[in-house]
Structures are given as C-alpha cells and as structure tokens.
Design a protein around this motif. Structure first.
Motif, PDB file in Angstrom:
ATOM      1  N   ARG A  78       0.788  -1.233   0.000  1.00 43.31           N
ATOM      2  CA  ARG A  78       0.000   0.000   0.000  1.00 43.31           C
ATOM      3  C   ARG A  78       0.818   1.281   0.000  1.00 43.31           C
ATOM      4  N   VAL A  79       2.107   1.189   0.315  1.00 38.42           N
ATOM      5  CA  VAL A  79       2.945   2.390   0.351  1.00 38.42           C
ATOM      6  C   VAL A  79       3.988   2.347  -0.765  1.00 38.42           C
ATOM      7  N   ILE A  80       4.844   1.351  -0.740  1.00 39.17           N
ATOM      8  CA  ILE A  80       5.931   1.262  -1.721  1.00 39.17           C
ATOM      9  C   ILE A  80       5.386   1.110  -3.137  1.00 39.17           C
ATOM     10  N   ASN A  81       4.359   0.271  -3.323  1.00 39.65           N
ATOM     11  CA  ASN A  81       3.815   0.015  -4.656  1.00 39.65           C
ATOM     12  C   ASN A  81       2.667   0.948  -5.026  1.00 39.65           C
ATOM     13  N   SER A  82       2.415   1.965  -4.245  1.00 40.32           N
ATOM     14  CA  SER A  82       1.311   2.884  -4.508  1.00 40.32           C
ATOM     15  C   SER A  82       1.605   3.782  -5.701  1.00 40.32           C
ATOM     16  N   GLU A  83       0.574   4.019  -6.502  1.00 41.71           N
ATOM     17  CA  GLU A  83       0.706   4.943  -7.628  1.00 41.71           C
ATOM     18  C   GLU A  83       0.670   6.388  -7.149  1.00 41.71           C
ATOM     19  N   LEU A  84       0.008   6.629  -6.027  1.00 42.46           N
ATOM     20  CA  LEU A  84      -0.071   7.970  -5.448  1.00 42.46           C
ATOM     21  C   LEU A  84       1.092   8.200  -4.498  1.00 42.46           C
ATOM     22  N   PRO A  85       1.466   9.456  -4.283  1.00 43.31           N
ATOM     23  CA  PRO A  85       2.420   9.741  -3.203  1.00 43.31           C
ATOM     24  C   PRO A  85       1.775   9.377  -1.863  1.00 43.31           C
ATOM     25  N   VAL A  86       2.578   8.874  -0.942  1.00 36.36           N
ATOM     26  CA  VAL A  86       2.075   8.476   0.375  1.00 36.36           C
ATOM     27  C   VAL A  86       2.903   9.162   1.450  1.00 36.36           C
ATOM     28  N   LEU A  87       2.223   9.805   2.395  1.00 33.91           N
ATOM     29  CA  LEU A  87       2.890  10.360   3.560  1.00 33.91           C
ATOM     30  C   LEU A  87       2.788   9.328   4.670  1.00 33.91           C
ATOM     31  N   VAL A  88       3.927   8.903   5.183  1.00 35.17           N
ATOM     32  CA  VAL A  88       3.959   7.888   6.232  1.00 35.17           C
ATOM     33  C   VAL A  88       4.168   8.597   7.562  1.00 35.17           C
ATOM     34  N   ASP A  89       3.169   8.484   8.435  1.00 31.59           N
ATOM     35  CA  ASP A  89       3.193   9.112   9.749  1.00 31.59           C
ATOM     36  C   ASP A  89       3.651   8.078  10.770  1.00 31.59           C
ATOM     37  N   PHE A  90       4.921   8.164  11.175  1.00 31.30           N
ATOM     38  CA  PHE A  90       5.446   7.301  12.233  1.00 31.30           C
ATOM     39  C   PHE A  90       5.079   7.952  13.557  1.00 31.30           C
ATOM     40  N   HIS A  91       4.282   7.262  14.366  1.00 26.75           N
ATOM     41  CA  HIS A  91       3.775   7.826  15.619  1.00 26.75           C
ATOM     42  C   HIS A  91       3.779   6.758  16.709  1.00 26.75           C
ATOM     43  N   ALA A  92       3.365   7.174  17.911  1.00 22.41           N
ATOM     44  CA  ALA A  92       3.215   6.249  19.038  1.00 22.41           C
ATOM     45  C   ALA A  92       1.992   6.680  19.845  1.00 22.41           C
ATOM     46  N   GLN A  93       1.344   5.716  20.485  1.00 21.53           N
ATOM     47  CA  GLN A  93       0.149   6.005  21.279  1.00 21.53           C
ATOM     48  C   GLN A  93       0.464   6.923  22.451  1.00 21.53           C
ATOM     49  N   TRP A  94       1.660   6.821  23.010  1.00 24.07           N
ATOM     50  CA  TRP A  94       2.031   7.586  24.184  1.00 24.07           C
ATOM     51  C   TRP A  94       2.551   8.987  23.847  1.00 24.07           C
ATOM     52  N   CYS A  95       2.654   9.317  22.567  1.00 21.76           N
ATOM     53  CA  CYS A  95       3.262  10.574  22.116  1.00 21.76           C
ATOM     54  C   CYS A  95       2.222  11.688  22.001  1.00 21.76           C
ATOM     55  N   GLY A  96       2.327  12.692  22.846  1.00 21.99           N
ATOM     56  CA  GLY A  96       1.405  13.833  22.809  1.00 21.99           C
ATOM     57  C   GLY A  96       1.428  14.608  21.498  1.00 21.99           C
ATOM     58  N   PRO A  97       2.617  15.035  21.015  1.00 23.58           N
ATOM     59  CA  PRO A  97       2.671  15.753  19.742  1.00 23.58           C
ATOM     60  C   PRO A  97       2.115  14.935  18.564  1.00 23.58           C
ATOM     61  N   CYS A  98       2.248  13.607  18.625  1.00 32.51           N
ATOM     62  CA  CYS A  98       1.703  12.749  17.561  1.00 32.51           C
ATOM     63  C   CYS A  98       0.184  12.867  17.506  1.00 32.51           C
ATOM     64  N   LYS A  99      -0.444  12.961  18.670  1.00 34.25           N
ATOM     65  CA  LYS A  99      -1.896  13.067  18.732  1.00 34.25           C
ATOM     66  C   LYS A  99      -2.387  14.408  18.198  1.00 34.25           C
ATOM     67  N   ILE A 100      -1.535  15.410  18.244  1.00 33.70           N
ATOM     68  CA  ILE A 100      -1.882  16.719  17.688  1.00 33.70           C
ATOM     69  C   ILE A 100      -1.624  16.744  16.188  1.00 33.70           C
ATOM     70  N   LEU A 101      -0.497  16.188  15.760  1.00 34.63           N
ATOM     71  CA  LEU A 101      -0.108  16.232  14.349  1.00 34.63           C
ATOM     72  C   LEU A 101      -1.007  15.377  13.463  1.00 34.63           C
ATOM     73  N   GLY A 102      -1.398  14.184  13.927  1.00 32.90           N
ATOM     74  CA  GLY A 102      -2.175  13.255  13.110  1.00 32.90           C
ATOM     75  C   GLY A 102      -3.414  13.874  12.471  1.00 32.90           C
ATOM     76  N   PRO A 103      -4.332  14.446  13.263  1.00 28.14           N
ATOM     77  CA  PRO A 103      -5.530  15.059  12.672  1.00 28.14           C
ATOM     78  C   PRO A 103      -5.211  16.244  11.753  1.00 28.14           C
ATOM     79  N   ARG A 104      -4.203  17.027  12.091  1.00 30.86           N
ATOM     80  CA  ARG A 104      -3.808  18.148  11.228  1.00 30.86           C
ATOM     81  C   ARG A 104      -3.316  17.643   9.871  1.00 30.86           C
ATOM     82  N   LEU A 105      -2.530  16.589   9.903  1.00 27.18           N
ATOM     83  CA  LEU A 105      -1.998  16.013   8.677  1.00 27.18           C
ATOM     84  C   LEU A 105      -3.125  15.415   7.828  1.00 27.18           C
ATOM     85  N   GLU A 106      -4.069  14.729   8.461  1.00 26.04           N
ATOM     86  CA  GLU A 106      -5.213  14.183   7.730  1.00 26.04           C
ATOM     87  C   GLU A 106      -6.028  15.292   7.078  1.00 26.04           C
TER      88      GLU A 106
END
Length: 172
Positions: A78-106
């Motif tokens: 779904r990422v490497i073989n995708s025809e579209l560009p893919v943004l890969v969001d590496f995150h963690a459940q315990w990460c506060g900034p990740c919880k803020i960035l995820g919805p903004r990125l979506e």
C-alpha cells in the motif's frame, strides 16, 4: 492487542470489499433492514453490502484519506507500490505531539482530494519499519513516491507548513 489486530484485519477486508463491490444506493435505500446474516458462498462469513444498513454510504467512505499499516507486506503493497504519493506518519500512542499532528496532517491531505494518501505506522507495533526508515524520534513524517523517499520532517508543524509540505510532495 490481539483483539485490536483482529478488528483491523476485519475492517480492512470489509472496507476493501465495499470499495470493490459497492451496492447500488437505490437498492440499499429501498430494502428493509435485514437481521439474517447468511454468508454468501464467495465472500465467507462477512456481511454483504445489501445486509448492512438501509442507507447508502457517503462517497468519502470509499476513498479513505489514511490507513493503518498492518505489517511489512501491507506496507510494501500500500505504500511502496502505490501509484499515489504516500505520507507515512510514524507515531506512538504515548506521544502527545503525535496526537496533535495526526488530525492536522489528515486535514491537509483531505484538501488534496485524493492526490495523496497517508499511512499510519505505530512504532511500537512496527519497530522494524521505524528502524528501516531511520526514525529516531516521533512524530516523523516521510513522503514516499514510487517507492522512494522524497522528503521528510520530524516534529510538529502548523497547518500552513503542513499544507505547504503536502503540496510540495504532490508537485514534485
């Protein structure tokens, strides 16, 4: 943990099935709600679209903005073989900034109306992918096009910076 993985797999199969075989909205809207869950022979024990709710699903349901990576094979498909560009969001459940960035990125990706998609990778579940792509801090966002890393950033960004990043990735 096992329940979450099972739910993800069932959800992936169900959404893939709905994207491949959408039910006509008139037929679904006119049918009464059925509680008989008889599996069809070709689909296994999953519900067919005509056995779901008596209303049609919005078109946005068919084109997902983001998805959770299940394993290394899923990432490759779904990422490497995708025809579209893919943004890969590496995150963690315990990460506060990740919880803020995820919805903004979506939100920034949704503005592009299907020209880019986003893969979410939980580094605790997929340590091998995090190591492979050199992720040393979260959140890390890596842009992949045609299987190659084209850009990346670490940390949180504001909405304008995210819009600019996504536009740049699409325009390359």
């Amino acid at each position: 943990m096992a329940q979450r993985l099972l739910f993800r797999r069932i959800w992936t199969v169900a959404t893939k099935e709905l994207r491949q075989n959408p039910a006509p909205s008139a037929a679904v809207a006119s049918s009464s709600f059925s509680t008989s869950f008889q599996p069809s022979s070709s689909r296994g024990p999953f519900l067919t679209p005509s056995h779901t709710l008596p209303c049609s699903l919005p078109l946005a349901f068919h084109r997902l903005v983001s998805f959770n990576v299940q394993d290394h094979d899923d990432f490759t498909e779904r990422v490497i073989n995708s025809e579209l560009p893919v943004l890969v969001d590496f995150h963690a459940q315990w990460c506060g900034p990740c919880k803020i960035l995820g919805p903004r990125l979506e939100k920034a990706i949704a503005k592009q109306e299907g020209r880019v998609t986003m893969a979410k990778v939980d580094i605790d579940d997929h340590t091998d992918l995090a190591i492979e792509y050199g992720v040393s801090a979260v959140p890390t966002v890596i842009a992949i096009r045609g299987g190659d890393v084209v850009d990346q950033f670490v940390g949180i960004k504001d909405d304008d910076q995210l819009d600019s990043f996504v536009s740049k990735v699409i325009g390359q």
